[in-house]
Design a protein around this motif. Structure first.
Motif, PDB file in Angstrom:
ATOM      1  N   LEU A 258     -10.696   3.435  12.935  1.00 46.62           N
ATOM      2  CA  LEU A 258      -9.530   2.458  12.059  1.00 46.62           C
ATOM      3  C   LEU A 258     -10.283   1.938  10.657  1.00 46.62           C
ATOM      4  N   ILE A 259     -11.494   1.406  10.739  1.00 49.80           N
ATOM      5  CA  ILE A 259     -12.124   1.204   9.647  1.00 49.80           C
ATOM      6  C   ILE A 259     -12.169   2.253   8.522  1.00 49.80           C
TER       7      ILE A 259
ATOM      8  N   LEU B 235     -15.856  -2.337   3.364  1.00 53.73           N
ATOM      9  CA  LEU B 235     -15.564  -1.671   4.594  1.00 53.73           C
ATOM     10  C   LEU B 235     -16.883  -0.606   5.141  1.00 53.73           C
TER      11      LEU B 235
ATOM     12  N   LEU C  75      -8.691   2.906   6.668  1.00 52.65           N
ATOM     13  CA  LEU C  75      -8.659   1.737   5.572  1.00 52.65           C
ATOM     14  C   LEU C  75      -9.870   2.217   4.555  1.00 52.65           C
TER      15      LEU C  75
ATOM     16  N   LEU D  93       0.833  -1.325  -0.003  1.00 53.08           N
ATOM     17  CA  LEU D  93      -0.028   0.026  -0.158  1.00 53.08           C
ATOM     18  C   LEU D  93       0.783   1.497  -0.143  1.00 53.08           C
TER      19      LEU D  93
ATOM     20  N   PHE E 219      -8.212   4.909   2.123  1.00 54.86           N
ATOM     21  CA  PHE E 219      -7.213   4.291   1.287  1.00 54.86           C
ATOM     22  C   PHE E 219      -7.958   3.632   0.190  1.00 54.86           C
ATOM     23  N   ALA E 220      -9.025   2.755   0.524  1.00 59.44           N
ATOM     24  CA  ALA E 220      -9.766   2.087  -0.558  1.00 59.44           C
ATOM     25  C   ALA E 220     -10.574   3.245  -1.625  1.00 59.44           C
TER      26      ALA E 220
END
Length: 396
Positions: A210-211, A190, A214, A53, A217-218
């Motif tokens: 936290l999710i 997510l 992520l 990543l 980024f996704a």
């Protein structure tokens, strides 16, 4: 609720003043001997990497894609809270600002398109004059102090929130050029996890955040603009009126100062630095700047006032308490302050290093400035006349 709203409005007004000074500072630096240093600062390469990543962008894009995602997280939470317990929680409260916001988005986009329809490249910027900069608008209102009734400020807040929601939808639907299916699949998964956490009434913020990282980024890798991740996370954060300190209230309280005093001013500093070298007053009347100025200064007040007048006459909505039509018109003109959101959408519509982006900023800065000054003068005149009448009535 009223005390909370007053504190919120005070915070946003102060942020608007800081926003103004950082924008002016950027303009000064961009047109000074230190312009090279200013541009070099924005071009600093910043890399974040964990295994495969890898995100490698100049500082300007980290500000626009990263920090602005936090701003949109705040927007998402504000919309959710207002829909549950605030100015959008009942049909009577929400009807006029909702109708006015729709008119304030459709008419500026339509007028922009009428001016720019012959040029396909210019038409990419049709959404630039749609949104209102809430921080700047509230900053101008704060200069009028107690002349302005609280109900008018609540109306502006509700209208701007709906405006932001419309801008978010436009960004997601019209400014996503290429979609990569694998990261988009992860983003959907997510988002489902966030929904599941909310449904299971998980009240700790850590799993959501936290999710959310992520998810950012996704979404970034999928080709959809990364700020959409902030909105999705904002709607997922749990909130309940019965709780005195819900996770949403806690996170919103912590992020507001960062958004008002750091994120938005830094965005303004990074994006408002327009060099006037080679520009003249005649450039305001050509192409893209003209379309934006017409959209912001004519389209915004026309759209807000026209649909508001129709809605009130048809008894679909009522004017806010203690607000006159002339005050509403002054506020409608003030809604032409697009600045932050307009520059943000402009950066999606055009390459940030192109002449088109520079031309759009010229139109945004001029149109927003004229709307701010005109709206302030109209509201000052209208509110002054209203106070004089009330004083005469009391004395008689």
């Amino acid at each position: 609720m009223i005390n909370l709203l007053k504190r919120f409005l005070h915070l946003e007004a102060a942020g608007g003043v800081i926003l103004f000074f950082t924008a002016v500072l950027a303009l000064i630096l961009a047109n000074s001997p230190w312009s090279g240093l200013y541009l070099s600062f924005l071009d600093i390469p910043v890399q974040f990497r964990i295994g495969a990543l890898d995100v490698h962008k100049p500082l300007l894009l980290w500000i626009n894609d990263g920090l602005m995602a936090i701003f949109f997280l705040l927007v998402g939470m504000e919309i959710k809270r207002e829909m549950q317990e605030g100015s959008l929680s009942s049909l009577r409260q929400a009807s006029l600002p909702m109708i006015a916001a729709i008119g304030g988005m459709v008419v500026p986009a339509a007028l922009f398109s009428l001016v720019a329809y012959a040029d396909e490249e210019l038409m990419r910027g049709w959404a630039i004059p749609m949104a209102t900069d809430i921080a700047f608008a509230l900053g101008v209102l704060s200069l009028l102090g107690r002349r302005i009734p609280l109900s008018l400020k609540v109306f502006l807040l509700a209208l701007a929130i709906i405006d932001d929601l419309g801008a978010i939808m436009v960004i997601a639907l019209f400014y996503t050029s290429e979609v990569h299916t694998t990261p988009l699949f992860f983003a959907v998964a997510l988002s489902g996890m966030l929904l599941m956490l909310n449904r299971c009434r998980v009240m700790r913020l850590a799993p959501y955040l936290l999710i959310g990282v992520l998810l950012w980024f996704a979404v970034l890798k999928s080709g959809v603009h990364a700020t959409i991740a902030g909105v999705i996370l904002g709607f997922a954060i749990p909130h309940a009126k019965r709780l005195s300190h819900s996770p949403l209230q806690l996170l919103e309280h912590r992020l507001h100062p960062w958004s008002s005093y750091f994120i938005l001013p830094l965005f303004a500093f990074a994006n408002a630095g327009l060099s006037f070298t080679g520009l003249s007053w005649s450039d305001l009347g050509a192409g893209l700047p003209l379309a934006i100025i017409v959209g912001l200064f004519i389209g915004k007040p026309l759209g807000v006032m026209l649909v508001s007048w129709i809605a009130v006459k048809l008894k679909l909505a009522v004017l806010p308490e203690k607000v006159s039509w002339i005050q509403l018109f002054g506020l409608a003109v003030l809604c032409g302050i697009g600045f932050t959101m307009s520059i943000f959408i402009s950066g999606l519509a055009f390459d940030t290093t192109s002449d088109m982006f520079a031309a759009s900023r010229l139109g945004i800065l001029f149109g927003s400035s004229v709307a701010a000054v005109s709206g302030y003068l109209l509201l000052r005149k209208a509110s002054g006349n209203r106070q004089d009448k009330e004083c005469n009535r009391v004395s008689s």
